[in-house]
Design a protein around this motif. Sequence first.
Motif, short mmCIF file in Angstrom:
data_model
loop_
_atom_site.label_atom_id
_atom_site.label_comp_id
_atom_site.label_asym_id
_atom_site.label_seq_id
_atom_site.Cartn_x
_atom_site.Cartn_y
_atom_site.Cartn_z
N LEU A 55 0.91 -0.93 -0.02
CA LEU A 55 -0.04 -0.04 0.02
C LEU A 55 0.88 1.41 -0.13
O LEU A 55 0.42 2.25 -0.77
N THR A 58 1.98 2.94 -3.35
CA THR A 58 0.93 3.80 -3.93
C THR A 58 0.81 5.19 -3.58
O THR A 58 0.11 5.98 -4.14
N PRO A 212 -10.94 2.66 -7.31
CA PRO A 212 -9.38 2.72 -7.26
C PRO A 212 -8.74 2.34 -8.67
O PRO A 212 -8.06 1.28 -8.67
N ASP A 215 -5.00 1.34 -8.80
CA ASP A 215 -4.41 0.31 -8.03
C ASP A 215 -4.36 -0.95 -9.05
O ASP A 215 -3.72 -1.73 -8.88
N PHE A 315 -4.01 -5.75 -1.66
CA PHE A 315 -3.75 -6.10 -3.10
C PHE A 315 -3.87 -7.66 -3.26
O PHE A 315 -4.25 -8.01 -4.40
#
Length: 439
Positions: A55, A58, A212, A215, A315
């Motif tokens: 995370l 990002t 997202p 992502d 993820f």
Amino acid sequence: MNRKVLIISPHFPPINAPDHQRVRMGLPYFQKFGWEPLILTVRPDCVEGIIDPLLTQTLPENLSITPINALPVEQTRRLGLNNIGWRCLPYLFAAGQRILSTQKIDLIYFSTTVFITMALAPLWFRRFQVPYLLDFQDPWLNDYGKKYGYHRPPGGQFKYAFAQRLAETLEPFAMGKVSHIISVSPAYPQTLLERYSWLKEDQFTVLPFGAPEKDFEFLPQLNVKQTVFNSHDGKRHWLYVGRGGSDMALALRALFLGVKSERDRHPEYWNSIKLHFVGTSYASGERATKTVEPIAEEFGVNDLVEEHPHRIPYFEALQLLVDSDGIILIGSNNPDYTASKLYPCILARKPILALFHQQSSVVDIIKNCQAGRVVTFDSQHGAGDLIPQVTEQLNWLISTPKKYQPETNWLAFKPYTAQEMTRQQCAVFDRVLRDFSAS
């Protein structure tokens, strides 16, 4: 020069927690819309939760993050105070005082479900005269236990009752000087307007979490491996990722009743189907109990169902969606339940079957974007009433071939992207600052 917004978010990457989702996904766009974010958060080693180091990859470079301490949970647990809000409160207050004393902060923004921290907002306002916003991703003071049958709320009845009594004091205190309130659900503004006479309609903005998309662009580079199922074993793997709970029992019973009905009629179609329910419990370790498999057992379809109650890294959850052959979305009896997990499900480009209260925003979003099929219910329905709808959509889902992608209307989906939601959020910031300066 960009204006500065101090963002209070006790859970922040690498902690895998949904209440920092709005902030994290907005970070790539804040500067584009004229705002420089400063994050005030709790050190990850002080938080009980799943750590997902990916995370942090990002987050934008040069992001200003101030990590604070919290009282050790080993000490506070003996007093029954495991909540991160209690444990971080004195450190958060001191750090906020220091930042507001030494920097020119234009706005304070609380984006968290750690509600007790919001009680600091009027204290800082009194001293520094900096306007503040509160972001309600869930209700703070609520009667959900009575209205929707939460027989055992998270943490148990005693802690829930104590938290609600505290909320009766702290919520009105936090609302006293608030400039604006953002909420994910249109029901929250109505409730707060009825509860607090001094609030006005123009102090509210309903703003769901954004999708997202970055992502999913990033995901293939991470080479994440999920361990819930083998996507190459010849079976059809249908997936639900998210919490369970007694408020979702109607949707689950309708689903499993439909599965039983269709398997009784066409057992040969169901030999290759597996339904996986992942991350259904808020609790960790041995305290994480299964709530879905017992319902499947009621209808004799538990051999098709596998429940993994423990939460998994963010993820890995996205990779599960991508590896699945179909996505199940389970809705609450509560019509205000919005399910922010909807957007990742759409971005995974898999067939979606959703069972939701007819008043939920999820219903309109799926239909407008043509991203899947929906079974709707209301408070008058029983599970048996939904069998015709459920079996029709199960037959559709089972007929979709491997690698099937829905013909999603991406133009209709654009208003739900993180960039668009952040643009609207920053427009609210601009308006608050303008109105505050004029007052």
